[in-house]
Scaffold this motif. Structure first.
Motif, PDB file in Angstrom:
ATOM      1  N   ARG A  66       0.833  -1.204   0.000  1.00  0.00           N
ATOM      2  CA  ARG A  66       0.000   0.000   0.000  1.00  0.00           C
ATOM      3  C   ARG A  66       0.871   1.260   0.000  1.00  0.00           C
ATOM      4  N   THR A  67       2.024   1.213   0.674  1.00  0.00           N
ATOM      5  CA  THR A  67       2.905   2.378   0.683  1.00  0.00           C
ATOM      6  C   THR A  67       3.354   2.715  -0.721  1.00  0.00           C
ATOM      7  N   ARG A  68       3.840   1.725  -1.461  1.00  0.00           N
ATOM      8  CA  ARG A  68       4.306   1.978  -2.826  1.00  0.00           C
ATOM      9  C   ARG A  68       3.144   2.407  -3.722  1.00  0.00           C
ATOM     10  N   PHE A  69       2.000   1.746  -3.560  1.00  0.00           N
ATOM     11  CA  PHE A  69       0.839   2.072  -4.385  1.00  0.00           C
ATOM     12  C   PHE A  69       0.418   3.523  -4.176  1.00  0.00           C
ATOM     13  N   PHE A  70       0.325   3.948  -2.924  1.00  0.00           N
ATOM     14  CA  PHE A  70      -0.108   5.312  -2.642  1.00  0.00           C
ATOM     15  C   PHE A  70       0.989   6.338  -2.964  1.00  0.00           C
ATOM     16  N   ASP A  71       2.256   5.965  -2.823  1.00  0.00           N
ATOM     17  CA  ASP A  71       3.338   6.843  -3.287  1.00  0.00           C
ATOM     18  C   ASP A  71       3.153   7.171  -4.757  1.00  0.00           C
ATOM     19  N   ASP A  72       2.989   6.122  -5.552  1.00  0.00           N
ATOM     20  CA  ASP A  72       2.849   6.308  -7.002  1.00  0.00           C
ATOM     21  C   ASP A  72       1.603   7.113  -7.327  1.00  0.00           C
ATOM     22  N   PHE A  73       0.507   6.807  -6.648  1.00  0.00           N
ATOM     23  CA  PHE A  73      -0.746   7.500  -6.902  1.00  0.00           C
ATOM     24  C   PHE A  73      -0.626   8.995  -6.616  1.00  0.00           C
ATOM     25  N   VAL A  74      -0.135   9.330  -5.435  1.00  0.00           N
ATOM     26  CA  VAL A  74      -0.048  10.742  -5.049  1.00  0.00           C
ATOM     27  C   VAL A  74       0.852  11.507  -6.007  1.00  0.00           C
ATOM     28  N   GLN A  75       2.008  10.957  -6.316  1.00  0.00           N
ATOM     29  CA  GLN A  75       2.940  11.679  -7.188  1.00  0.00           C
ATOM     30  C   GLN A  75       2.379  11.823  -8.600  1.00  0.00           C
ATOM     31  N   ARG A  76       1.678  10.809  -9.066  1.00  0.00           N
ATOM     32  CA  ARG A  76       1.084  10.902 -10.409  1.00  0.00           C
ATOM     33  C   ARG A  76       0.030  12.005 -10.463  1.00  0.00           C
ATOM     34  N   ILE A  77      -0.847  12.055  -9.473  1.00  0.00           N
ATOM     35  CA  ILE A  77      -1.908  13.062  -9.484  1.00  0.00           C
ATOM     36  C   ILE A  77      -1.337  14.470  -9.310  1.00  0.00           C
ATOM     37  N   VAL A  78      -0.376  14.615  -8.430  1.00  0.00           N
ATOM     38  CA  VAL A  78       0.250  15.932  -8.242  1.00  0.00           C
ATOM     39  C   VAL A  78       0.884  16.405  -9.536  1.00  0.00           C
ATOM     40  N   ASN A  79       1.608  15.521 -10.200  1.00  0.00           N
ATOM     41  CA  ASN A  79       2.334  15.917 -11.406  1.00  0.00           C
ATOM     42  C   ASN A  79       1.425  16.094 -12.616  1.00  0.00           C
ATOM     43  N   GLU A  80       0.412  15.245 -12.739  1.00  0.00           N
ATOM     44  CA  GLU A  80      -0.446  15.299 -13.924  1.00  0.00           C
ATOM     45  C   GLU A  80      -1.600  16.282 -13.781  1.00  0.00           C
ATOM     46  N   GLN A  81      -2.137  16.421 -12.565  1.00  0.00           N
ATOM     47  CA  GLN A  81      -3.320  17.252 -12.362  1.00  0.00           C
ATOM     48  C   GLN A  81      -2.996  18.618 -11.780  1.00  0.00           C
ATOM     49  N   GLY A  82      -1.783  18.809 -11.326  1.00  0.00           N
ATOM     50  CA  GLY A  82      -1.393  20.106 -10.789  1.00  0.00           C
ATOM     51  C   GLY A  82      -2.007  20.433  -9.440  1.00  0.00           C
ATOM     52  N   ILE A  83      -2.463  19.431  -8.720  1.00  0.00           N
ATOM     53  CA  ILE A  83      -3.051  19.668  -7.402  1.00  0.00           C
ATOM     54  C   ILE A  83      -1.932  19.972  -6.405  1.00  0.00           C
ATOM     55  N   ARG A  84      -2.188  20.930  -5.535  1.00  0.00           N
ATOM     56  CA  ARG A  84      -1.148  21.380  -4.606  1.00  0.00           C
ATOM     57  C   ARG A  84      -1.570  21.282  -3.143  1.00  0.00           C
ATOM     58  N   GLN A  85      -2.622  20.514  -2.854  1.00  0.00           N
ATOM     59  CA  GLN A  85      -3.055  20.272  -1.477  1.00  0.00           C
ATOM     60  C   GLN A  85      -3.166  18.769  -1.251  1.00  0.00           C
ATOM     61  N   LEU A  86      -2.458  18.263  -0.255  1.00  0.00           N
ATOM     62  CA  LEU A  86      -2.568  16.865   0.143  1.00  0.00           C
ATOM     63  C   LEU A  86      -2.964  16.830   1.612  1.00  0.00           C
ATOM     64  N   VAL A  87      -4.069  16.144   1.911  1.00  0.00           N
ATOM     65  CA  VAL A  87      -4.544  16.010   3.291  1.00  0.00           C
ATOM     66  C   VAL A  87      -4.400  14.551   3.697  1.00  0.00           C
ATOM     67  N   MET A  88      -3.775  14.334   4.853  1.00  0.00           N
ATOM     68  CA  MET A  88      -3.537  12.974   5.337  1.00  0.00           C
ATOM     69  C   MET A  88      -4.150  12.799   6.721  1.00  0.00           C
ATOM     70  N   PRO A  89      -5.431  12.433   6.793  1.00  0.00           N
ATOM     71  CA  PRO A  89      -6.029  12.118   8.091  1.00  0.00           C
ATOM     72  C   PRO A  89      -5.376  10.870   8.681  1.00  0.00           C
ATOM     73  N   ALA A  90      -5.143  10.877   9.994  1.00  0.00           N
ATOM     74  CA  ALA A  90      -4.476   9.760  10.668  1.00  0.00           C
ATOM     75  C   ALA A  90      -3.132   9.461  10.011  1.00  0.00           C
ATOM     76  N   CYS A  91      -2.315  10.497   9.887  1.00  0.00           N
ATOM     77  CA  CYS A  91      -1.036  10.367   9.174  1.00  0.00           C
ATOM     78  C   CYS A  91      -0.050   9.470   9.901  1.00  0.00           C
ATOM     79  N   GLY A  92      -0.213   9.300  11.209  1.00  0.00           N
ATOM     80  CA  GLY A  92       0.706   8.449  11.949  1.00  0.00           C
ATOM     81  C   GLY A  92       2.138   8.933  11.827  1.00  0.00           C
ATOM     82  N   LEU A  93       3.059   7.998  11.571  1.00  0.00           N
ATOM     83  CA  LEU A  93       4.479   8.313  11.465  1.00  0.00           C
ATOM     84  C   LEU A  93       4.923   8.381  10.010  1.00  0.00           C
ATOM     85  N   ASP A  94       3.998   8.713   9.147  1.00  0.00           N
ATOM     86  CA  ASP A  94       4.284   8.856   7.716  1.00  0.00           C
ATOM     87  C   ASP A  94       5.280   9.983   7.469  1.00  0.00           C
ATOM     88  N   THR A  95       6.175   9.794   6.478  1.00  0.00           N
ATOM     89  CA  THR A  95       7.182  10.820   6.155  1.00  0.00           C
ATOM     90  C   THR A  95       7.141  11.233   4.687  1.00  0.00           C
TER      91      THR A  95
END
Length: 291
Positions: A66-95
């Motif tokens: 899931r880490t790799r899957f969501f890494d790829d997903f987030v970076q693809r959407i940021v780069n392709e869609q130009g979105i500049r807000q990422l919200v991480m509810p229950a982020c835990g120890l994510d870096t």
């Protein structure tokens, strides 16, 4: 034990699972064929994370996937869609704010319990970690309805598209709380926003093939109780168009086995219900209200 004490104990235990997740990411980061690198995961995991890592059935395969899957997903959407807000509810120890490459003007909002954020910041500051984006920490209880106010006060703009990443949370919540959280996220999301989360099917909670895992998490005081059997329909009712895959399929793609260990030729729509859903969805321009 009173209901309040029970709830408090569960919240504390959910925080502890973050240590185990960090330990999984630390071990993956040591592999030559690693799927990602998290230089701070070992320090964040500590002894508690290592202890919990040794109890896992598959060396954290589902977390790695899931880490790799969501890494790829987030970076693809940021780069392709130009979105500049990422919200991480229950982020835990994510870096991700530190270890991924971000474009200028990117802002990451991290929400979690105050104790989790305090611990995380202490470790990251000691490690002299520096985020590659603007980063806002928001102490919040996601089972209450006040957290959107805190998010808005931190600078989140609901008029602009955003990415929401809800990782490793929903299966710890009662179904009513899942629906409440997704409803609030939907109200805060402009058209063309994106949502990603992992979830489980109710079949996972009762199958003999997953009994070992379900018994372990219950023993640890963090039972998996929240299920979503039809993510596509649920999200459609909230105005999202969703796509779903499983950690099993992505696990074979990434060469990371995921518990329960079923060969790829035995994967069917039914057996995939025994794995975590990996769900991504886009917010529709026009939301159809369900009567």
């Amino acid at each position: 034990m009173s209901e309040h004490s029970s709830t408090s104990a569960q919240k504390a235990s959910i925080g502890y699972t973050a240590y185990m997740t960090a330990a999984v990411r630390a071990h993956e980061s040591l592999r030559e064929d690693r799927l990602f690198t998290d230089p701070w995961a070992a320090a964040l995991a500590g002894a508690e994370g290592e202890r919990r890592f040794r109890q896992l059935e598959d060396a954290g395969g589902s977390i790695i996937v899931r880490t790799r899957f969501f890494d790829d997903f987030v970076q693809r959407i940021v780069n392709e869609q130009g979105i500049r807000q990422l919200v991480m509810p229950a982020c835990g120890l994510d870096t991700r704010a530190f270890r991924l490459e971000w474009p200028p003007a990117m802002t990451v909002f991290e929400l979690d319990q105050p104790d989790v954020l305090h611990y995380k910041e202490g470790i990251l500051q000691a490690q002299q970690a520096r985020p590659g984006c603007r980063r806002h920490l928001i102490p919040a209880d996601l089972t209450e309805t006040s957290w959107p106010t805190h998010l808005l006060e931190a600078g989140y703009d609901p008029a602009l598209p955003a990415i929401w990443l809800v990782e490793g949370l929903l299966f710890y919540l009662p179904n009513e709380a899942i629906h409440q959280l997704l409803g609030l996220i939907s109200k805060l999301s402009a058209p063309q926003s994106w949502l990603a989360f992992d979830a489980i099917h109710s079949a996972m909670t009762s199958s003999p093939l997953t009994r070992q895992r379900m018994e372990r998490v219950s023993r640890l005081g963090v039972p998996w109780i929240g299920t979503i059997d039809d993510p596509v329909s649920l999200l459609a009712s909230l105005g999202w168009q969703a796509t779903v895959t499983s950690t099993a399929r992505k696990g074979y793609e990434y060469n990371r086995p995921v518990y329960p260990f079923i060969s790829s030729d035995q994967l069917t729509p039914e057996t995939e219900k025994l794995y975590h859903w990996l769900v991504t969805a886009v917010r529709q321009s026009q939301v159809v209200q369900q009567g």
